[in-house]
Design a protein around this motif. Structure first.
Motif, PDB file in Angstrom:
ATOM      1  N   ALA A  74     104.843  93.667  44.962  1.00 43.31           N
ATOM      2  CA  ALA A  74     105.222  92.268  44.727  1.00 43.31           C
ATOM      3  C   ALA A  74     103.988  91.400  44.523  1.00 43.31           C
ATOM      4  O   ALA A  74     103.950  90.567  43.612  1.00 43.31           O
ATOM      5  CB  ALA A  74     106.045  91.769  45.911  1.00 43.31           C
ATOM      6  N   ARG A  86     101.011  92.356  43.478  1.00 43.22           N
ATOM      7  CA  ARG A  86     100.380  92.684  42.198  1.00 43.22           C
ATOM      8  C   ARG A  86     101.122  92.041  41.028  1.00 43.22           C
ATOM      9  O   ARG A  86     100.513  91.530  40.093  1.00 43.22           O
ATOM     10  CB  ARG A  86     100.359  94.195  42.000  1.00 43.22           C
ATOM     11  CG  ARG A  86      99.187  94.866  42.630  1.00 43.22           C
ATOM     12  CD  ARG A  86      99.215  96.341  42.398  1.00 43.22           C
ATOM     13  NE  ARG A  86      98.656  97.031  43.557  1.00 43.22           N
ATOM     14  CZ  ARG A  86      97.358  97.163  43.767  1.00 43.22           C
ATOM     15  NH1 ARG A  86      96.503  96.677  42.910  1.00 43.22           N
ATOM     16  NH2 ARG A  86      96.919  97.780  44.836  1.00 43.22           N
ATOM     17  N   VAL A  87     102.468  92.078  41.097  1.00 39.96           N
ATOM     18  CA  VAL A  87     103.260  91.531  39.989  1.00 39.96           C
ATOM     19  C   VAL A  87     103.104  90.021  39.916  1.00 39.96           C
ATOM     20  O   VAL A  87     103.015  89.439  38.836  1.00 39.96           O
ATOM     21  CB  VAL A  87     104.732  91.938  40.161  1.00 39.96           C
ATOM     22  CG1 VAL A  87     105.617  91.172  39.208  1.00 39.96           C
ATOM     23  CG2 VAL A  87     104.900  93.423  39.924  1.00 39.96           C
ATOM     24  N   LEU A  88     103.040  89.373  41.090  1.00 46.43           N
ATOM     25  CA  LEU A  88     102.988  87.918  41.102  1.00 46.43           C
ATOM     26  C   LEU A  88     101.591  87.382  40.809  1.00 46.43           C
ATOM     27  O   LEU A  88     101.439  86.235  40.426  1.00 46.43           O
ATOM     28  CB  LEU A  88     103.465  87.387  42.460  1.00 46.43           C
ATOM     29  CG  LEU A  88     104.964  87.542  42.711  1.00 46.43           C
ATOM     30  CD1 LEU A  88     105.302  87.112  44.118  1.00 46.43           C
ATOM     31  CD2 LEU A  88     105.765  86.725  41.721  1.00 46.43           C
TER      32      LEU A  88
END
Lengths: 117, 164
Positions: free
Chosen positions: B82, B84-86
């Protein structure tokens, strides 16, 4: 009883947040392997939390939900492993900043040896 | 060996039946016992998956400990993905590394590969003999030994006792 319902709803909400982040990862990540990484992990915990939340709202469904959780834990990594293995076999391009690919190297070694002999 | 497979598969089938029906009436339990007895006799005795787990007190303690370690790693991996994605700069440094496992049994290796897939930043891609090929989202600059230390060790010490 009421309190349990609210707790269940909150846990389900967290589950859907993780599912959303998994979907966002599918869009943002650069290549197939990183996309599978984001998709698998987020969808596993997201589904587990959603099912747990439903279990708190509807306690009589507990057994069935437990079986669903077990099947998700067992099958999710297997499917992602098979997808990524197939992708590597047909040679899908990796992200340009990829550091190493030892599998590629080893496969080339074993494939080239019989031809030389 | 066949008796062990039969017993464990019978208990697993019966547990699934009880959880699915979620009733404790004598008639429904009786049907479950008969049906899982037949399935265990026909198919359970051939399924290697059920026979490779060890049945000792130490193995059961390790199984419980492993469950908690696994859940903790699963939560950690989700928060990791989460974040890394954000993160707007998308901090990834991917690559495929090779790790070595000491586990001998097929089921043990399967559980290990599945656990690796569900832990922070790793995805098992292929297995050849005792070497696992793992896609690592944040490759640290290290060799076979150090990658094994980082990825496999935390599960292997439990699975070694459970499956051998």
């Amino acid at each position: 009883m009421e309190a349990l319902k609210y707790i269940g709803a909150i846990i389900s909400l967290f589950g859907s947040i993780f599912l959303f982040l998994g979907a966002l990862g599918l869009i943002r990540m650069p290549d197939v392997y990183n996309r599978i990484q984001a998709g698998t992990k987020a969808s596993t915990l997201g589904t587990i939390l959603t099912l747990l939340g439903i279990g708190l709202i509807m306690p009589s469904w507990g057994g069935k939900l437990f079986i669903l959780i077990m099947f998700v834990i067992i099958t999710n990594p297997v499917s992602s492993h098979v997808l990524s293995r197939a992708a590597h076999h047909i040679g899908v391009n990796m992200y340009k900043n990829t550091v190493t690919d030892l599998l590629e190297k080893d496969e080339n070694n074993t494939n080239s040896k019989p031809e030389k002999q | 060996m066949i008796i062990k497979r039969f017993l464990i598969s019978f208990l697993v089938f019966l547990a699934v039946w009880l959880l699915l029906t979620s009733s404790l009436q004598a008639s429904s339990i009786l049907v479950g016992v008969v049906v899982s007895l037949i399935i265990a006799l026909l198919f359970g005795i051939k399924a290697e998956v059920f026979g490779e787990i060890k049945l000792s007190l130490k193995a059961i303690i390790n199984l419980i400990a492993y469950t908690f370690v696994f859940i903790w790693e699963l939560i950690k991996s989700n928060i990791d993905v989460a974040l890394r994605v954000l993160n707007p700069s998308l901090p990834i440094n991917p690559g495929i590394v090779k790790v070595k496992t000491r586990l001998k049994s097929k089921t043990g290796r399967m559980v290990l590969a599945n656990s690796i897939t569900l832990t922070p930043g790793t995805l098992s891609i292929d297995i050849k003999d005792e070497f696992l090929y793992v896609h690592w989202i944040d490759v640290k600059d290290c060799d076979l030994q150090c990658a094994t230390e980082e990825i496999v060790k935390k599960f292997e010490k439990y699975l070694e006792v459970i499956y051998g």
